[in-house]
Design a protein around this motif. Structure first.
Motif, mmCIF file in Angstrom:
data_model
loop_
_atom_site.group_PDB
_atom_site.id
_atom_site.type_symbol
_atom_site.label_atom_id
_atom_site.label_comp_id
_atom_site.label_asym_id
_atom_site.label_seq_id
_atom_site.Cartn_x
_atom_site.Cartn_y
_atom_site.Cartn_z
ATOM 1 N N CYS A 223 6.419 32.946 -135.613
ATOM 2 C CA CYS A 223 5.693 34.216 -135.453
ATOM 3 C C CYS A 223 6.234 35.287 -136.400
ATOM 4 O O CYS A 223 5.473 36.105 -136.915
ATOM 5 C CB CYS A 223 5.807 34.721 -134.020
ATOM 6 N N ALA B 10 8.056 42.061 -135.119
ATOM 7 C CA ALA B 10 7.207 42.001 -133.927
ATOM 8 C C ALA B 10 8.018 42.450 -132.721
ATOM 9 O O ALA B 10 9.240 42.350 -132.701
ATOM 10 C CB ALA B 10 6.689 40.586 -133.717
ATOM 11 N N SER B 11 7.303 42.920 -131.706
ATOM 12 C CA SER B 11 7.966 43.382 -130.483
ATOM 13 C C SER B 11 8.389 42.191 -129.624
ATOM 14 O O SER B 11 7.869 41.073 -129.767
ATOM 15 C CB SER B 11 7.026 44.271 -129.673
ATOM 16 N N ARG C 102 7.708 41.773 -126.501
ATOM 17 C CA ARG C 102 6.550 41.350 -125.703
ATOM 18 C C ARG C 102 5.629 40.436 -126.496
ATOM 19 O O ARG C 102 5.164 39.423 -126.000
ATOM 20 C CB ARG C 102 5.779 42.583 -125.207
ATOM 21 N N THR C 103 5.370 40.796 -127.750
ATOM 22 C CA THR C 103 4.519 39.968 -128.602
ATOM 23 C C THR C 103 5.118 38.580 -128.773
ATOM 24 O O THR C 103 4.415 37.567 -128.688
ATOM 25 C CB THR C 103 4.325 40.631 -129.987
ATOM 26 N N ASP D 186 4.876 36.592 -125.480
ATOM 27 C CA ASP D 186 3.497 36.152 -125.271
ATOM 28 C C ASP D 186 3.147 34.984 -126.185
ATOM 29 O O ASP D 186 2.432 34.061 -125.786
ATOM 30 C CB ASP D 186 2.519 37.307 -125.496
ATOM 31 N N SER D 187 3.661 35.006 -127.413
ATOM 32 C CA SER D 187 3.424 33.908 -128.352
ATOM 33 C C SER D 187 4.046 32.614 -127.856
ATOM 34 O O SER D 187 3.448 31.541 -127.968
ATOM 35 C CB SER D 187 3.993 34.249 -129.733
#
Length: 144
Positions: free
Chosen positions: A19, A27-28, A30-31, A34-35
């Protein structure tokens, strides 16, 4: 840590790194979580909530601890809930194709550097993340 745990944690990290690979702005958390949830076939245990937390799944705790290890090894950078893959992290990813070996190497590097375990850091990161979410929710609720 047994071989299965190292392998599974390594899998989560590989998803996370894939990612981040083409995201120079990062990226955060959370991101990234979620990935991982979308790409990995999480077991019932991995997707279960950790008691005493506000909705954190077990795989998230495992992954966040491993992310802190990678940060201490110099392979990830973290600032203001933004994670970035470093050049050193890219090189190590190319060197260690096996996910478990990659994670084990990060732990070895951190141990050789004499750094502490990430448990206390994880608690701080979680508290900061929750505070950020609460502030954001409060600001969104204000009349404009």
């Amino acid at each position: 840590m047994n071989a299965n745990e190292a392998s599974r944690t390594g899998e989560f990290l590989r998803i996370l790194i894939s990612c981040l690979w083409n995201k120079p702005l990062g990226a955060s958390t959370r991101t990234l979580m979620d990935s991982i949830a979308a790409a990995a076939r999480l077991t019932v245990e991995e997707s279960s909530l950790v008691p005493g937390t506000a909705g954190i799944c077990r795989y998230e705790v495992t992954t966040r601890q491993a992310m802190i290890t990678l940060e201490k090894a110099g392979w990830l950078l973290h600032e203001n809930d933004c994670w970035l893959l470093t050049d050193a992290g890219r090189l190590v990813c190319k060197e260690f194709r096996d996910a478990a070996d990659f994670y084990i190497e990060s732990r070895r590097v951190v141990q050789d550097l004499g750094m502490v375990k990430p448990a206390a850091r994880l608690t701080t990161e979680y508290a900061r993340g929750m505070a950020r979410q609460q502030i954001h929710a409060y600001l969104q609720s204000l009349p404009r």
